[in-house]
Each structure stands twice: as C-alpha cells, then as structure tokens.
Design an enzyme around this catalytic site. Structure first.
Site, PDB file in Angstrom:
ATOM      1  N   SER A 105       0.766  -1.291   0.038  1.00 47.34           N
ATOM      2  CA  SER A 105      -0.064  -0.055   0.078  1.00 47.34           C
ATOM      3  C   SER A 105       0.725   1.405   0.099  1.00 47.34           C
ATOM      4  O   SER A 105       2.171   1.258   0.399  1.00 47.34           O
ATOM      5  CB  SER A 105      -0.977  -0.004   1.303  1.00 47.34           C
ATOM      6  OG  SER A 105      -1.358   1.262   1.498  1.00 47.34           O
ATOM      7  N   LYS A 114       1.717  -2.180   7.061  1.00 49.54           N
ATOM      8  CA  LYS A 114       2.413  -1.985   5.800  1.00 49.54           C
ATOM      9  C   LYS A 114       3.697  -1.697   5.573  1.00 49.54           C
ATOM     10  O   LYS A 114       4.508  -1.929   4.452  1.00 49.54           O
ATOM     11  CB  LYS A 114       1.300  -1.042   4.995  1.00 49.54           C
ATOM     12  CG  LYS A 114      -0.102  -1.762   4.983  1.00 49.54           C
ATOM     13  CD  LYS A 114      -0.091  -2.962   4.166  1.00 49.54           C
ATOM     14  CE  LYS A 114      -1.545  -3.605   3.640  1.00 49.54           C
ATOM     15  NZ  LYS A 114      -1.424  -4.635   2.804  1.00 49.54           N
ATOM     16  N   TYR A 166      -2.435  -0.445  10.695  1.00 46.87           N
ATOM     17  CA  TYR A 166      -2.274  -0.405   9.038  1.00 46.87           C
ATOM     18  C   TYR A 166      -1.113   0.097   8.505  1.00 46.87           C
ATOM     19  O   TYR A 166      -0.124  -0.308   7.812  1.00 46.87           O
ATOM     20  CB  TYR A 166      -3.594   0.324   8.529  1.00 46.87           C
ATOM     21  CG  TYR A 166      -3.700  -0.356   6.905  1.00 46.87           C
ATOM     22  CD1 TYR A 166      -3.901  -1.398   6.385  1.00 46.87           C
ATOM     23  CD2 TYR A 166      -3.297   0.850   6.086  1.00 46.87           C
ATOM     24  CE1 TYR A 166      -4.212  -1.810   5.175  1.00 46.87           C
ATOM     25  CE2 TYR A 166      -3.372   0.376   4.437  1.00 46.87           C
ATOM     26  CZ  TYR A 166      -3.837  -0.849   4.097  1.00 46.87           C
ATOM     27  OH  TYR A 166      -4.005  -1.168   2.904  1.00 46.87           O
TER      28      TYR A 166
HETATM   29  N1  NAD Z   1      -8.564  -0.660  -1.243  1.00 49.52           N
HETATM   30  C1  NAD Z   1      -7.405   0.105  -1.070  1.00 49.52           C
HETATM   31  O1  NAD Z   1      -7.598   1.368  -1.096  1.00 49.52           O
HETATM   32  C2  NAD Z   1      -5.997  -0.639  -0.853  1.00 49.52           C
HETATM   33  C3  NAD Z   1      -4.845   0.494  -1.295  1.00 49.52           C
HETATM   34  C4  NAD Z   1      -3.757   0.211  -0.903  1.00 49.52           C
HETATM   35  C5  NAD Z   1      -3.574  -1.162  -0.688  1.00 49.52           C
HETATM   36  N2  NAD Z   1      -4.705  -2.160  -0.347  1.00 49.52           N
HETATM   37  C6  NAD Z   1      -4.335  -3.594   0.137  1.00 49.52           C
HETATM   38  O2  NAD Z   1      -4.730  -4.402  -1.156  1.00 49.52           O
HETATM   39  C7  NAD Z   1      -5.084  -5.857  -0.760  1.00 49.52           C
HETATM   40  C8  NAD Z   1      -6.383  -6.167  -1.043  1.00 49.52           C
HETATM   41  O3  NAD Z   1      -7.188  -5.063  -0.593  1.00 49.52           O
HETATM   42  P1  NAD Z   1      -8.479  -4.850  -1.209  1.00 49.52           P
HETATM   43  O4  NAD Z   1      -8.912  -3.398  -1.129  1.00 49.52           O
HETATM   44  O5  NAD Z   1      -9.129  -5.621  -2.525  1.00 49.52           O
HETATM   45  O6  NAD Z   1      -9.460  -5.445   0.000  1.00 49.52           O
HETATM   46  P2  NAD Z   1     -10.957  -6.315   0.006  1.00 49.52           P
HETATM   47  O7  NAD Z   1     -11.409  -6.134   1.506  1.00 49.52           O
HETATM   48  O8  NAD Z   1     -11.991  -5.854  -1.078  1.00 49.52           O
HETATM   49  O9  NAD Z   1     -10.653  -7.737  -0.273  1.00 49.52           O
HETATM   50  C9  NAD Z   1      -9.478  -8.352   0.546  1.00 49.52           C
HETATM   51  C10 NAD Z   1      -9.827  -9.707   0.553  1.00 49.52           C
HETATM   52  O10 NAD Z   1      -9.017 -10.906   1.309  1.00 49.52           O
HETATM   53  C11 NAD Z   1      -9.681 -11.687   1.851  1.00 49.52           C
HETATM   54  N3  NAD Z   1      -8.857 -12.004   3.291  1.00 49.52           N
HETATM   55  C12 NAD Z   1      -8.773 -11.140   4.439  1.00 49.52           C
HETATM   56  N4  NAD Z   1      -7.878 -11.905   5.147  1.00 49.52           N
HETATM   57  C13 NAD Z   1      -7.543 -13.377   4.638  1.00 49.52           C
HETATM   58  C14 NAD Z   1      -7.050 -14.290   5.046  1.00 49.52           C
HETATM   59  N5  NAD Z   1      -6.454 -14.474   6.159  1.00 49.52           N
HETATM   60  N6  NAD Z   1      -6.928 -15.349   4.108  1.00 49.52           N
HETATM   61  C15 NAD Z   1      -7.597 -15.548   3.041  1.00 49.52           C
HETATM   62  N7  NAD Z   1      -8.235 -14.377   2.463  1.00 49.52           N
HETATM   63  C16 NAD Z   1      -8.140 -13.387   3.306  1.00 49.52           C
HETATM   64  C17 NAD Z   1     -11.195 -11.187   2.472  1.00 49.52           C
HETATM   65  O11 NAD Z   1     -11.888 -12.097   2.599  1.00 49.52           O
HETATM   66  C18 NAD Z   1     -11.352 -10.247   0.828  1.00 49.52           C
HETATM   67  O12 NAD Z   1     -12.205 -11.155  -0.171  1.00 49.52           O
HETATM   68  C19 NAD Z   1      -4.902  -5.694   0.825  1.00 49.52           C
HETATM   69  O13 NAD Z   1      -3.296  -6.041   1.206  1.00 49.52           O
HETATM   70  C20 NAD Z   1      -4.946  -4.141   1.143  1.00 49.52           C
HETATM   71  O14 NAD Z   1      -4.147  -3.698   2.254  1.00 49.52           O
HETATM   72  C21 NAD Z   1      -5.924  -1.613  -0.643  1.00 49.52           C
END
Ligand code: NAD
Length: 261
Positions: A137, A154, A150
């Site tokens: 992130s 991260k 977070y």
């Molecule tokens: N959405 C944002 O703005 C953003 C920005 C930067 C980074 N991220 C990172 O991107 C990654 C994905 O995030 P997203 O936004 O798609 O989130 P999301 O919540 O839409 O999807 C995350 C998925 O991970 C699954 N998950 C959580 N813990 C788990 C585990 N222990 N084992 C298996 N599956 C698990 C959840 O069930 C979910 O389906 C994360 O690491 C998040 O920190 C997101």
C-alpha cells in the site's frame, strides 16, 4: 527468469474480491494458470470459475493455513511460479487500537508474507526462480491517518519485500511491492468517511492497479506505484521528513476540524 506469464502457476491470496480478484483475472488473461484463495469460499469459487482456475478457500495468514494452502496449490498447479501475497486487513484505531486489531494486522499484513516465503523459498532456490508479488500500500511508504496498525504493518510488509529481494535476487527470486493509494474496493468502502475524504477522490479501479502490477512484472520492476504522485511524497518523506510530517499533520488537523478523526 522469464516474465512471460503464459502457463505460469499463480496463487492469489485474498483473491475473492477487490485487488486480488483483479490480479487473478489479469494473470489469467495473460495465459497463467491461476489458483484463487480467499477466506470467503464462495467468492474464491466465483473468481476461479471466471479465470478457468482453481479455488483454494482458506486462511492465508496462519502457519497451519498457509502450509495447507501451499500444499493444495502445488497439487493443483504443479510448480508455484508466482505467489501474490495480497490478502490484507485494515483495522482502524490509533495507539489505543484493540490488541486484536494489532494482532490481526501483524498476522495478515506481515507474518503471512514471511510464512509463505518460508514455504516457497526452498523450491524456488532449487529451481533458481520464483516470483513474490506483495500487495503493500502507499501506507507502507508513507502513513495512514486513522490507522496505526495499518500504517505500521504495511511498512513491515514493504520491509519484508525489500529484504526478500535484497537477499535472494541473485538466486532468481523476483519480488514486487504493489503500493497503491485508494482503490475502489470493499476495504476502501469500509473505512467510511475518513477513506471517503482521504482516498476516494484519487481512487483507482482494481483493474487499473492489476494492470500496473503486470506491467511491472514484465519490466522486472520492484516498486509498483499505480498512483505516480506517491513517488514525490516518498521522496519528500526521505529527504525532508520534518516537512513531510508537518504536511501529514495539517491533513490530520483538517480531518479533526471536519470531525472525521
Ligand atoms: N482498497 C484500497 O484502497 C487499498 C489500497 C492499498 C492497498 N490495499 C491492499 O490491497 C490488498 C487487497 O485489498 P482490497 O482493497 O482488495 O480488500 P478487500 O477487502 O476488497 O478484499 C480482501 C480480500 O482478502 C480476503 N482475506 C482477508 N484476510 C484473509 C486471510 N487471512 N486469508 C485469505 N483471505 C483473506 C477477504 O476475505 C477479502 O475477500 C490488501 O492487502 C490491502 O491492504 C488496498
């Protein structure tokens, strides 16, 4: 090490929705054989079906969950060529965040990556190739107001990815750190008004983020910045930390005035 993704065995953790689902679709479109993991079995199954891949529901963070997942992934794919450590959690809270929030952030955002690497490295080093794509992130390069767990974890994920690359690059292990700011997913929606104020205005779609990730894989580039402006913020943080922190604090004060924090 080939960045030709056709036929490669790819595992995406947390691939049932959001960025993970977009990564799974993008790798499948590039001809890879994809295994989709998620805690949510239905979501993993739906994305796997779309990708012509395999659903591997389960926990991708605990030691037992990962040992089971890596075993099932090898049974399904043969070699695991690419591991996308994408599952993440974003608990809110400051220094007073609940102990469970700190613990789950460490487990899912950091330790899951180290545990997966421990299981994957022996075979990758034997073959002289393997690829680890870490969904970090921009919070791992900068910070995340409103969520100390977070921001801290991260940074840990980025530090682990850097360490992995620095240690094993000459032995064929390739590492990428995907560092977007806001992305339109359920996670962003779950951050409520703070996410709306801080991240939504410049948020990207998950498909754009996945496209940036695959471009970086093909170019063998470590740092993936789907929001290019993050490079400048990161530069200011490194070269003038007081100016950078003062800027972040002004943002915090604005959120406090709006009663969002
Ligand atoms: N959405 C944002 O703005 C953003 C920005 C930067 C980074 N991220 C990172 O991107 C990654 C994905 O995030 P997203 O936004 O798609 O989130 P999301 O919540 O839409 O999807 C995350 C998925 O991970 C699954 N998950 C959580 N813990 C788990 C585990 N222990 N084992 C298996 N599956 C698990 C959840 O069930 C979910 O389906 C994360 O690491 C998040 O920190 C997101």
């Amino acid at each position: 090490m080939s960045a030709d993704l056709a036929g490669q065995g790819v595992v995406v953790t947390g691939g049932g929705r959001g960025i993970g689902a977009a990564l799974a679709r993008a790798f499948a479109a590039a001809g890879a054989r994809v295994a989709v993991n998620d805690l949510d079995a239905g979501a993993a199954g739906a994305v796997a079906e779309e990708c012509g891949g395999t659903a591997l529901p389960g926990d991708a963070a605990s030691a037992d969950g990962l040992a089971d997942l890596v075993g099932r992934a090898r049974a399904a794919l043969g070699e695991i060529d690419v591991w996308c450590a994408n599952a993440g959690v974003a608990p809110v809270g400051g220094a007073d965040a609940a102990a469970t929030a700190w613990a789950s952030a460490w487990e899912v955002n950091v330790l899951a990556h180290a545990r997966a690497a421990e299981l994957l490295l022996p075979r990758w080093l034997e073959r002289g190739e393997g690829r680890f794509l870490s969904t970090v992130s921009a919070a791992g390069l900068l910070t995340m107001l409103g969520s100390a767990p977070y921001a801290v974890t991260k940074h840990g994920a980025l530090a682990f990815a850097e360490w992995l690359s620095a240690t094993y690059r000459h032995r064929g292990v390739r590492v990428h750190a995907l560092c977007p700011q806001g992305v339109r997913t359920d996670m962003l929606a779950s951050t409520g008004p703070i996410g709306e104020a801080l991240l939504a205005p410049t948020a990207l779609d998950p498909e754009d983020v996945a496209e940036s990730a695959l471009a970086a894989v093909r170019e063998e580039r470590f740092l993936i910045l789907p929001h290019p402006e993050v490079a400048e913020y990161y530069r200011v943080r490194a070269t003038d930390p007081d100016r950078w922190i003062a800027g972040m604090n002004r943002l915090q004060q604005g959120l406090e005035r709006s009663e969002l924090l």
